[in-house]
Design an enzyme around this catalytic site. Structure first.
Site, PDB file in Angstrom:
ATOM      1  CG  ASP A   3       3.094  -6.228  -5.853  1.00  0.00           C
ATOM      2  OD1 ASP A   3       3.864  -7.054  -5.601  1.00  0.00           O
ATOM      3  OD2 ASP A   3       2.334  -5.785  -4.670  1.00  0.00           O
TER       4      ASP A   3
ATOM      5  CB  THR B  21      -1.033  -0.107   1.190  1.00  0.00           C
ATOM      6  OG1 THR B  21      -0.290  -0.174   2.351  1.00  0.00           O
ATOM      7  CG2 THR B  21      -2.149  -1.012   1.162  1.00  0.00           C
TER       8      THR B  21
ATOM      9  CB  CYS C 224      -6.000 -18.002 -25.954  1.00  0.00           C
ATOM     10  SG  CYS C 224      -4.490 -19.012 -26.191  1.00  0.00           S
TER      11      CYS C 224
ATOM     12  CB  CYS D 147      -4.452 -24.221 -24.835  1.00  0.00           C
ATOM     13  SG  CYS D 147      -3.792 -22.497 -25.018  1.00  0.00           S
TER      14      CYS D 147
ATOM     15  CG  HIS E 125      -2.982 -15.843  -3.502  1.00  0.00           C
ATOM     16  ND1 HIS E 125      -3.380 -14.999  -2.709  1.00  0.00           N
ATOM     17  CD2 HIS E 125      -3.032 -16.927  -3.035  1.00  0.00           C
ATOM     18  CE1 HIS E 125      -3.924 -15.586  -1.538  1.00  0.00           C
ATOM     19  NE2 HIS E 125      -3.640 -17.062  -1.703  1.00  0.00           N
TER      20      HIS E 125
HETATM   21  P1  NAD Z   1      -6.084  -8.011   2.702  1.00  0.00           P
HETATM   22  O1  NAD Z   1      -6.616  -6.634   1.730  1.00  0.00           O
HETATM   23  O2  NAD Z   1      -7.055  -8.703   3.031  1.00  0.00           O
HETATM   24  O3  NAD Z   1      -5.262  -7.216   3.769  1.00  0.00           O
HETATM   25  C1  NAD Z   1      -4.412  -6.245   3.830  1.00  0.00           C
HETATM   26  C2  NAD Z   1      -4.156  -5.942   5.258  1.00  0.00           C
HETATM   27  O4  NAD Z   1      -2.977  -5.053   5.169  1.00  0.00           O
HETATM   28  C3  NAD Z   1      -5.367  -5.211   5.990  1.00  0.00           C
HETATM   29  O5  NAD Z   1      -5.593  -5.939   7.284  1.00  0.00           O
HETATM   30  C4  NAD Z   1      -4.554  -3.755   6.291  1.00  0.00           C
HETATM   31  O6  NAD Z   1      -5.138  -3.165   7.625  1.00  0.00           O
HETATM   32  C5  NAD Z   1      -3.300  -4.044   6.314  1.00  0.00           C
HETATM   33  N1  NAD Z   1      -2.393  -2.837   5.862  1.00  0.00           N
HETATM   34  C6  NAD Z   1      -2.614  -2.112   4.779  1.00  0.00           C
HETATM   35  N2  NAD Z   1      -1.506  -1.230   4.680  1.00  0.00           N
HETATM   36  C7  NAD Z   1      -0.828  -1.369   5.683  1.00  0.00           C
HETATM   37  C8  NAD Z   1       0.508  -0.686   6.181  1.00  0.00           C
HETATM   38  N3  NAD Z   1       0.928   0.285   5.404  1.00  0.00           N
HETATM   39  N4  NAD Z   1       0.950  -1.071   7.468  1.00  0.00           N
HETATM   40  C9  NAD Z   1       0.469  -2.078   8.002  1.00  0.00           C
HETATM   41  N5  NAD Z   1      -0.862  -2.640   7.783  1.00  0.00           N
HETATM   42  C10 NAD Z   1      -1.343  -2.255   6.595  1.00  0.00           C
HETATM   43  O7  NAD Z   1      -5.011  -8.645   1.870  1.00  0.00           O
HETATM   44  P2  NAD Z   1      -4.388  -9.904   1.908  1.00  0.00           P
HETATM   45  O8  NAD Z   1      -4.443 -10.429   2.987  1.00  0.00           O
HETATM   46  O9  NAD Z   1      -3.075  -9.862   1.270  1.00  0.00           O
HETATM   47  O10 NAD Z   1      -5.199 -10.815   1.082  1.00  0.00           O
HETATM   48  C11 NAD Z   1      -6.122 -10.653   0.137  1.00  0.00           C
HETATM   49  C12 NAD Z   1      -5.823 -11.107  -1.324  1.00  0.00           C
HETATM   50  O11 NAD Z   1      -5.537  -9.913  -2.053  1.00  0.00           O
HETATM   51  C13 NAD Z   1      -4.540 -11.780  -1.641  1.00  0.00           C
HETATM   52  O12 NAD Z   1      -4.751 -13.128  -2.177  1.00  0.00           O
HETATM   53  C14 NAD Z   1      -3.823 -10.892  -2.683  1.00  0.00           C
HETATM   54  O13 NAD Z   1      -3.334 -11.851  -3.923  1.00  0.00           O
HETATM   55  C15 NAD Z   1      -4.497  -9.970  -3.102  1.00  0.00           C
HETATM   56  N6  NAD Z   1      -4.280  -8.420  -3.469  1.00  0.00           N
HETATM   57  C16 NAD Z   1      -2.710  -8.555  -3.752  1.00  0.00           C
HETATM   58  C17 NAD Z   1      -2.336  -7.268  -3.907  1.00  0.00           C
HETATM   59  C18 NAD Z   1      -0.865  -6.889  -4.381  1.00  0.00           C
HETATM   60  O14 NAD Z   1      -0.483  -7.801  -4.696  1.00  0.00           O
HETATM   61  N7  NAD Z   1      -0.150  -5.817  -4.028  1.00  0.00           N
HETATM   62  C19 NAD Z   1      -3.139  -5.962  -3.730  1.00  0.00           C
HETATM   63  C20 NAD Z   1      -4.472  -6.237  -3.442  1.00  0.00           C
HETATM   64  C21 NAD Z   1      -4.992  -7.680  -3.166  1.00  0.00           C
END
Ligand code: NAD
Length: 249
Positions: free
Chosen positions: A108, A30, A156, A134, A123
């Protein structure tokens, strides 16, 4: 909600660990400008209908969901994002020879961009496409170029089947080899460090419980509470781009 511990407690526990397995989630990215799903500014928090794009069945069966998904991929902030201090802190853990594996739910690629090499992508990855018929795999960029040129749901090029990012959607099984390697990493660590995940998606979240049952200490760094806070020795809530560099310093 459990009261957070002091960062100093986390520093002490991490300093004493020799075999660390990290489980990371969307919260690590984030601070690089990529929104999570369930945090306060999460994609699903702001727009619950966006969840349908992560459902395998909805994606496969509904062309409107696919068209929306392609537009969302085209505009995804990951294409211009850079790793932040949290990703970099995990690189230094690996370089210090103390990392068993970095198991990530993220798609990502920012851990690898930062320099981590022992990454298990539970994931999958958004940097490739896969054909649902395919299984042909190609770089995502080639499909996005077709979308930008006007194809709203590019098929595809080999068989005409439905293309999807090479990520695991809800309703899709995880890659067995990757999951087994992640379980081995959870079972062989002395510290499980879970960072930036709501720990609400299984089987990924269950790795924390598995490590705890096998005798590992658990440290959780996440802004909001998780179902595994009760098994953690230390729970930290601060922003990861500040907390993680402090933990591994
Ligand atoms: P989630 O959205 O369920 O949880 C993210 C958690 O991170 C939240 O509880 C939030 O409070 C916390 N958070 C956010 N920013 C923060 C920070 N700066 N410091 C501390 N805590 C912080 O995400 P998840 O548990 O990874 O699971 C959801 C699914 O989302 C996964 O399967 C993933 O594949 C996918 N996803 C991936 C991405 C990415 O690759 N960046 C982005 C969005 C979703």
């Amino acid at each position: 909600m459990r009261e957070p511990d002091d960062v100093a407690d986390g520093v002490r526990v991490v300093a004493g660990a020799r075999r660390i397995t990290v489980l990371s989630g969307a919260g690590v990215s984030t601070d690089s400008g990529i929104p999570d799903f369930r945090g306060p500014n999460g994609l699903w928090t702001r727009d619950p209908t966006a969840e349908r794009m992560s459902s395998y069945k909805d994606y496969r069966d509904d062309p409107a969901v696919r068209r929306r998904s392609w537009q969302s991929r085209l505009a995804h902030p990951a294409w211009t994002a850079s790793p932040n201090a949290a990703h970099e802190a995990l690189v230094s853990l690996e370089r210090a020879g103390r990392l068993v594996a970095l198991v990530t739910q993220n798609i990502d690629g920012l851990h690898q961009r930062a320099g981590s090499t022992s990454v298990l992508e539970l994931h999958g990855t958004m940097h490739e496409t896969v054909c649902l018929t395919c299984a042909d795999r190609r770089p995502m960029r080639a499909a996005l170029d077709r979308v930008a040129a006007g194809e709203d749901d590019p098929p595809c090029l080999v068989c005409g089947g439905i293309l999807k990012s090479a990520t695991i959607s809800f309703g899709q099984p995880l890659d067995t080899d990757v999951l087994m390697a992640a379980r081995d990493a959870a079972l062989s660590c002395d510290l499980m460090l879970a960072v930036g995940s709501s720990l609400s998606v299984q089987p990924a979240a269950g790795l924390v419980g598995l490590a705890a049952q096998a005798g590992a200490t658990v440290v959780i760094c996440n802004a909001s509470e998780t179902p595994y806070d009760g098994v953690a020795s230390v729970v930290l809530r601060g922003p990861l781009s500040e907390v993680l560099p402090a933990l591994v310093s």
